[in-house]
Design an enzyme around this catalytic site. Structure first.
Site, PDB file in Angstrom:
ATOM      1  N   ASP A   1      40.241  83.699  28.115  1.00 49.01           N
ATOM      2  CA  ASP A   1      39.404  83.168  27.037  1.00 49.01           C
ATOM      3  C   ASP A   1      39.578  83.970  25.751  1.00 49.01           C
ATOM      4  OD1 ASP A   1      37.612  81.329  26.019  1.00 49.01           O
ATOM      5  OD2 ASP A   1      35.861  82.561  26.520  1.00 49.01           O
ATOM      6  N   GLY A   2      39.394  83.263  24.628  1.00 47.68           N
ATOM      7  CA  GLY A   2      39.397  83.932  23.333  1.00 47.68           C
ATOM      8  C   GLY A   2      40.539  83.535  22.408  1.00 47.68           C
ATOM      9  N   ASN A   3      41.302  82.532  22.785  1.00 50.55           N
ATOM     10  CA  ASN A   3      42.417  82.102  21.927  1.00 50.55           C
ATOM     11  C   ASN A   3      41.928  81.605  20.567  1.00 50.55           C
ATOM     12  OD1 ASN A   3      44.011  82.559  24.136  1.00 50.55           O
ATOM     13  ND2 ASN A   3      44.370  80.393  24.613  1.00 50.55           N
ATOM     14  N   GLY A   4      40.830  80.824  20.594  1.00 45.17           N
ATOM     15  CA  GLY A   4      40.304  80.256  19.347  1.00 45.17           C
ATOM     16  C   GLY A   4      39.856  81.361  18.400  1.00 45.17           C
TER      17      GLY A   4
ATOM     18  N   HIS B   1      46.306  79.186  20.798  1.00 43.25           N
ATOM     19  CA  HIS B   1      46.765  78.732  22.113  1.00 43.25           C
ATOM     20  C   HIS B   1      48.240  79.088  22.332  1.00 43.25           C
ATOM     21  CE1 HIS B   1      43.004  77.026  23.098  1.00 43.25           C
ATOM     22  NE2 HIS B   1      43.023  76.098  22.155  1.00 43.25           N
TER      23      HIS B   1
ATOM     24  N   SER C   1      40.210  73.641  31.608  1.00 44.57           N
ATOM     25  CA  SER C   1      39.137  73.237  32.531  1.00 44.57           C
ATOM     26  C   SER C   1      38.858  71.741  32.451  1.00 44.57           C
ATOM     27  CB  SER C   1      37.851  74.010  32.198  1.00 44.57           C
ATOM     28  OG  SER C   1      37.245  73.494  31.024  1.00 44.57           O
TER      29      SER C   1
ATOM     30  N   ARG D   1      37.178  68.730  24.032  1.00 42.34           N
ATOM     31  CA  ARG D   1      37.536  69.347  22.733  1.00 42.34           C
ATOM     32  C   ARG D   1      38.241  68.308  21.850  1.00 42.34           C
ATOM     33  NH1 ARG D   1      39.216  75.627  23.608  1.00 42.34           N
ATOM     34  NH2 ARG D   1      37.428  76.195  24.903  1.00 42.34           N
TER      35      ARG D   1
ATOM     36  N   LEU E   1      55.271  86.724  44.372  1.00 43.30           N
ATOM     37  CA  LEU E   1      53.935  86.425  43.831  1.00 43.30           C
ATOM     38  C   LEU E   1      53.654  84.918  43.881  1.00 43.30           C
ATOM     39  CD1 LEU E   1      51.546  87.603  41.833  1.00 43.30           C
ATOM     40  CD2 LEU E   1      52.884  86.433  40.103  1.00 43.30           C
TER      41      LEU E   1
ATOM     42  N   ARG F   1      37.675  88.242  33.105  1.00 42.22           N
ATOM     43  CA  ARG F   1      37.480  87.296  32.012  1.00 42.22           C
ATOM     44  C   ARG F   1      37.598  88.040  30.692  1.00 42.22           C
ATOM     45  NH1 ARG F   1      33.748  82.180  31.064  1.00 42.22           N
ATOM     46  NH2 ARG F   1      34.335  81.791  28.916  1.00 42.22           N
TER      47      ARG F   1
ATOM     48  N   ILE G   1      31.181  82.337  34.369  1.00 40.01           N
ATOM     49  CA  ILE G   1      32.279  81.886  35.225  1.00 40.01           C
ATOM     50  C   ILE G   1      32.859  80.550  34.746  1.00 40.01           C
ATOM     51  CG2 ILE G   1      30.859  80.732  36.987  1.00 40.01           C
ATOM     52  CD1 ILE G   1      32.651  82.316  39.061  1.00 40.01           C
TER      53      ILE G   1
HETATM   54  C1  IPE Z   1      36.994  78.763  30.159  1.00 40.26           C
HETATM   55  O1  IPE Z   1      36.862  79.000  28.811  1.00 40.26           O
HETATM   56  C2  IPE Z   1      38.184  77.880  30.414  1.00 40.26           C
HETATM   57  C3  IPE Z   1      39.511  78.486  30.202  1.00 40.26           C
HETATM   58  C4  IPE Z   1      39.728  79.707  29.824  1.00 40.26           C
HETATM   59  C5  IPE Z   1      40.620  77.628  30.466  1.00 40.26           C
HETATM   60  P1  IPE Z   1      35.943  78.104  27.884  1.00 40.26           P
HETATM   61  O2  IPE Z   1      36.091  78.589  26.501  1.00 40.26           O
HETATM   62  O3  IPE Z   1      36.216  76.662  28.125  1.00 40.26           O
HETATM   63  O4  IPE Z   1      34.496  78.419  28.468  1.00 40.26           O
HETATM   64  P2  IPE Z   1      33.068  78.339  27.753  1.00 40.26           P
HETATM   65  O5  IPE Z   1      32.994  77.005  27.067  1.00 40.26           O
HETATM   66  O6  IPE Z   1      33.007  79.458  26.775  1.00 40.26           O
HETATM   67  O7  IPE Z   1      32.090  78.513  28.862  1.00 40.26           O
HETATM   68  C1  IPE Z   2      40.676  79.748  26.048  1.00 39.60           C
HETATM   69  O1  IPE Z   2      40.510  80.026  24.710  1.00 39.60           O
HETATM   70  C2  IPE Z   2      41.696  78.672  26.278  1.00 39.60           C
HETATM   71  C3  IPE Z   2      41.133  77.390  26.691  1.00 39.60           C
HETATM   72  C4  IPE Z   2      39.870  77.177  26.963  1.00 39.60           C
HETATM   73  C5  IPE Z   2      42.059  76.266  26.812  1.00 39.60           C
HETATM   74  P1  IPE Z   2      39.432  79.316  23.814  1.00 39.60           P
HETATM   75  O2  IPE Z   2      40.104  78.228  23.031  1.00 39.60           O
HETATM   76  O3  IPE Z   2      38.252  78.867  24.607  1.00 39.60           O
HETATM   77  O4  IPE Z   2      39.034  80.486  22.852  1.00 39.60           O
HETATM   78  P2  IPE Z   2      37.610  80.740  22.196  1.00 39.60           P
HETATM   79  O5  IPE Z   2      36.624  80.945  23.305  1.00 39.60           O
HETATM   80  O6  IPE Z   2      37.269  79.520  21.384  1.00 39.60           O
HETATM   81  O7  IPE Z   2      37.791  81.944  21.356  1.00 39.60           O
HETATM   82 MG    MG Z   3      36.516  79.851  25.046  1.00 39.27          MG
END
Ligand code: IPE
Ligand code: IPE
Ligand code: MG
Length: 244
Positions: A27-30, A44, A72, A78, A138, A191, A198
């Site tokens: 998580d955290g790409n955005g 991404h 997910s 989105r 793996l 995470r 989760i």
């Molecule tokens: C969880 O992250 C899904 C993936 C990393 C693929 P999300 O960004 O979708 O989760 P929430 O919305 O913060 O719970």
């Molecule tokens: C996780 O990064 C990747 C996916 C859920 C596909 P996010 O796109 O959720 O990144 P944030 O949480 O917005 O920073």
């Molecule tokens: Mg996210």
């Protein structure tokens, strides 16, 4: 409190116990992209590039099963352009990496529903899974269109379709019907991104997992974070509900 010989043994051998099955919520790409004034799609892209690097880092450390949450069942909600961008990136990464992963003995598995994926992504995934099916290194689980609740519902449906009688349904039997049927339970769940939840990932398989939340956005997660995660894992005493 009584001293625990097992716990003290672990803390003196901090780097010797490698978790067998590691699962990662990437998580955290955005936020990584926005903090750099970039487009979410760049985040991404950076995230998928990091995924490619990290697989080798885990394999090198002796991890046998690595399950990565890439998309997910809820992520379909989105913006369409973001979703399409992720699908395109996934196709490109699998097409680019499958051969190399195969040479490295990695066995690729898909965890999740296949029906909603684009034909191209489905084909790439299926090819990669087939190509690497016999490998013994793996096991890399790619959770794409994955939801823990969907997985449980799918398992119940399959049990009914197979006509399994109620008295024959045990925890072991149920686990055979999950996407992870040939994988052990998760030892360590990581995470990134700063949230402590989760988000519908591996609900069944994390019943007794250890959790680790590094303070880093996914594109910046690297080997040093893995080492710290393993050190933390080694300091934990897993009791599984028992009096130890
Ligand atoms: C969880 O992250 C899904 C993936 C990393 C693929 P999300 O960004 O979708 O989760 P929430 O919305 O913060 O719970
Ligand atoms: C996780 O990064 C990747 C996916 C859920 C596909 P996010 O796109 O959720 O990144 P944030 O949480 O917005 O920073
Ligand atoms: Mg996210």
């Amino acid at each position: 409190m009584t001293a625990n010989p097992e716990a003290s043994k672990r803390s003196t051998n901090a780097t010797t116990d490698v978790p067998h099955h590691v699962a990662i919520i990437m998580d955290g790409n955005g936020r990584w992209a926005v903090s750099r004034g970039l487009d979410v799609s760049d985040g991404h892209q950076a995230g998928f590039e990091n995924l490619q690097r990290v697989v080798a880092d885990f394999a090198k450390r002796g991890v046998r099963y690595l399950t990565m949450f890439a998309f997910s069942t809820e992520n379909w909600d989105r913006p369409e352009s973001e979703v399409n961008g992720i699908l395109e990136l996934a196709i490109a990464v699998i097409a680019h990496e499958a051969e190399q992963l195969h040479e490295n003995g990695v066995r690729i598995k898909h965890l999740g529903r296949i029906e909603r994926l684009s034909t191209e992504l489905r084909e790439e995934l299926e090819q990669a899974v087939d190509l690497t099916a016999g490998n013994t290194g793996l096991t890399l689980g790619i959770a794409f269109d994955y939801g823990g609740r969907a997985e449980i519902v799918d398992a119940v449906k399959s049990l009914l379709v197979d006509g399994v009688a109620a008295e024959d349904i045990s925890e072991e039997k149920f686990a055979e019907y999950l996407y992870t049927s040939d994988m052990p339970e998760v030892d360590l769940m990581i995470r990134t991104g700063g949230d402590y939840r989760i988000s519908n990932f591996l609900l069944w398989q994390t019943a007794y997992s250890e959790f680790y939340f590094p303070d880093v956005l996914w594109p910046d997660f690297h080997g040093e974070h893995i080492d710290r995660a393993f050190e933390s894992f080694n300091e934990r005493q897993r009791r599984f509900g028992k009096r130890i």
